[in-house]
Design an enzyme around this catalytic site. Structure first.
Site, mmCIF file in Angstrom:
data_model
loop_
_atom_site.group_PDB
_atom_site.id
_atom_site.type_symbol
_atom_site.label_atom_id
_atom_site.label_comp_id
_atom_site.label_asym_id
_atom_site.label_seq_id
_atom_site.Cartn_x
_atom_site.Cartn_y
_atom_site.Cartn_z
ATOM 1 N N HIS A 16 85.736 -37.224 -85.994
ATOM 2 C CA HIS A 16 85.888 -38.554 -86.593
ATOM 3 C C HIS A 16 86.253 -38.521 -88.083
ATOM 4 O O HIS A 16 85.688 -39.265 -88.901
ATOM 5 C CB HIS A 16 84.604 -39.378 -86.403
ATOM 6 C CG HIS A 16 84.332 -39.771 -84.977
ATOM 7 N ND1 HIS A 16 85.318 -39.929 -84.025
ATOM 8 C CD2 HIS A 16 83.155 -40.046 -84.320
ATOM 9 C CE1 HIS A 16 84.772 -40.297 -82.872
ATOM 10 N NE2 HIS A 16 83.472 -40.358 -83.012
ATOM 11 N N HIS A 74 84.531 -48.047 -83.531
ATOM 12 C CA HIS A 74 83.354 -47.409 -82.937
ATOM 13 C C HIS A 74 82.150 -48.334 -82.788
ATOM 14 O O HIS A 74 81.008 -47.911 -83.010
ATOM 15 C CB HIS A 74 82.987 -46.171 -83.773
ATOM 16 C CG HIS A 74 82.428 -45.038 -82.986
ATOM 17 N ND1 HIS A 74 81.098 -44.945 -82.662
ATOM 18 C CD2 HIS A 74 83.009 -43.964 -82.448
ATOM 19 C CE1 HIS A 74 80.891 -43.836 -81.977
ATOM 20 N NE2 HIS A 74 82.041 -43.215 -81.833
ATOM 21 N N GLU A 85 86.649 -46.638 -77.069
ATOM 22 C CA GLU A 85 87.486 -46.319 -78.223
ATOM 23 C C GLU A 85 88.926 -46.023 -77.781
ATOM 24 O O GLU A 85 89.222 -44.907 -77.356
ATOM 25 C CB GLU A 85 86.913 -45.089 -78.927
ATOM 26 C CG GLU A 85 85.450 -45.212 -79.293
ATOM 27 C CD GLU A 85 84.786 -43.851 -79.431
ATOM 28 O OE1 GLU A 85 85.203 -43.060 -80.288
ATOM 29 O OE2 GLU A 85 83.861 -43.552 -78.656
HETATM 30 C C1 GAL Z 1 81.824 -40.575 -79.961
HETATM 31 C C2 GAL Z 1 82.010 -39.156 -79.511
HETATM 32 C C3 GAL Z 1 80.640 -38.587 -79.234
HETATM 33 C C4 GAL Z 1 79.755 -38.695 -80.453
HETATM 34 C C5 GAL Z 1 79.763 -40.126 -80.952
HETATM 35 C C6 GAL Z 1 79.020 -40.279 -82.247
HETATM 36 O O1 GAL Z 1 83.059 -41.165 -80.230
HETATM 37 O O2 GAL Z 1 82.823 -39.114 -78.365
HETATM 38 O O3 GAL Z 1 80.724 -37.251 -78.815
HETATM 39 O O4 GAL Z 1 80.196 -37.818 -81.441
HETATM 40 O O5 GAL Z 1 81.064 -40.579 -81.149
HETATM 41 O O6 GAL Z 1 77.691 -39.935 -82.123
#
Ligand code: GAL
Length: 389
Positions: free
Chosen positions: A146, A219, A354
């Protein structure tokens, strides 16, 4: 103060529009049965000495989003249930301290945030572009997640409320050449709009001055019941394939058929129906944490997923033109964070949808490209549409 000046101030206070920036009111001849579309602003705290503001957007049907310019975080989203009762359907905190607390930074759930420069993981925190190897910040074991240590979710964006019939908030951020290891100055705009069709729409655009990679997404953790776990939510995902991962959640490169697996959401199925099955992919993700390959030509805006919550009757549809959808069932929530109204966020109390390009695309030449070159404009529109049944 003159009497007339006082009268004007009192009138403004009664109208409740003291901080309303661009309210669109119904013509005076119409009955005021529906609330007007509005956007207002109030201080929410400071981050490294920079003021963070909370913007409250309301459409003419009462849908309300509260968004801050730190991380572009959607702090709350109030949506009607089948009886017309409005309730908050996203996880988050009442104040900025919640988003800045060491517990939040450590567990890194990215509640409600804009994600960039690259949504999801880049394997071993490296990629090669134009023959040059770029090393990114590793913030998820050996991988980059991210956007890195200080992704777009942890910066203060410049904000501009827009006046229209539908309230919008435009956010700008310049991600400098070299930030978190990425090449190129990337100028990013994200516009949030509450449409009159009861949608939260996010329109991203970005331009660069050097070849780079971009994959922006959003998110929010949804819980359409506004409480408890999300296992009873019924999900449909318009995808015949998904991208299986290794134990560090990096795609193997395979596009695997969902048929006859717990990843088949082509017909609406409760999240909890198969989540605990003995399946290697579910073990790697601790549940659902995968990218689905959407059944439609890339570049065509359409419904990727539909989620129905039977007790409230709320329906969420997710639309985008992106080729993939990461569906994450909140498997890393573990009860360490206490959010709005004292709700302790437990395992699988929220889910994310997402829309994005596939994880690790910079290292997977067969996946749709995420390269952005100077002169091109990156675009991604994400729509979260609400209704009831
Ligand atoms: C999601 C990701 C997960 C985790 C989460 C944040 O987008 O796919 O593996 O990292 O964000 O905790």
């Amino acid at each position: 103060m003159t009497m007339s000046a006082k009268a004007i101030i009192v009138a403004i206070l009664i109208a409740g529009t003291l901080s309303c920036i661009g309210c669109t009111s119904a013509p005076p001849t119409q009955p005021q049965s529906k609330p007007a579309a509005t956007i207002s602003k109030e201080p929410f705290g400071t981050k490294e000495g920079i003021q963070v503001d909370l913007y409250t957007l309301r459409n003419a049907k009462g849908l309300e989003a509260r968004i801050i310019n730190y991380g572009g975080i959607v702090v709350s989203l109030k949506v009607a249930d089948r009886n017309g009762q409005f309730g908050d359907v996203v996880l988050g905190f009442d104040n900025l301290d919640g988003y800045l607390s060491p517990d939040f930074i450590k567990s890194n759930p990215y509640f409600g945030a804009l994600i960039g420069r690259y949504g999801n993981r880049i394997g071993k925190s490296k990629f090669t572009l134009d023959g040059k190897v770029y090393t990114l910040a590793a913030n998820n074991g050996p991988n980059h997640l991210h956007g890195g240590i200080k992704g777009f979710d942890k910066v203060v964006w410049e904000a501009r409320p827009l006046q229209d019939e539908e309230p919008s908030l435009e956010l700008h951020y310049l991600s400098k050449d070299g930030e978190e290891g990425y090449p190129g100055n990337l100028t990013v705009t994200a516009v949030y709009t509450l449409t009159n069709d009861n949608e939260l729409k996010i329109e991203f655009t970005a331009v660069t001055d050097k070849d780079t990679v971009v994959n922006l997404t959003h998110h929010s953790y949804f819980n359409l019941a506004g409480k408890g776990d999300i296992l009873g939510h019924e999900v449909m995902i318009n995808a015949n394939k998904f991208t299986p991962v290794d134990s560090t959640l990096i795609p193997t490169g395979e596009l695997r058929a969902v048929a006859a697996t717990p990843f088949d959401f082509t017909s609406p199925t409760a999240i909890g129906a198969r989540i605990n099955q003995d399946n290697e992919q579910l073990k790697f993700g601790k549940g659902y944490d995968h990218n689905w390959v959407i059944n439609k030509p890339a570049g065509e805006l359409g419904v990727m997923a539909r989620v129905y919550e039977p007790t409230s009757g709320r329906v969420l549809e997710v639309l985008s033109a992106e080729p993939g959808l990461q569906f994450y069932s909140g498997n890393f929530l573990d009860g360490t964070l206490k959010g709005k109204g004292g709700w302790v966020y437990q395992f699988r109390n929220g889910f994310c949808m997402e829309p994005q390009h596939y994880p690790d695309s910079p290292n997977k030449p067969d996946f749709p490209s995420v390269v952005l070159k100077p002169g091109e404009t990156y675009k991604n529109t994400i729509i979260y549409r609400f209704s009831t049944k």
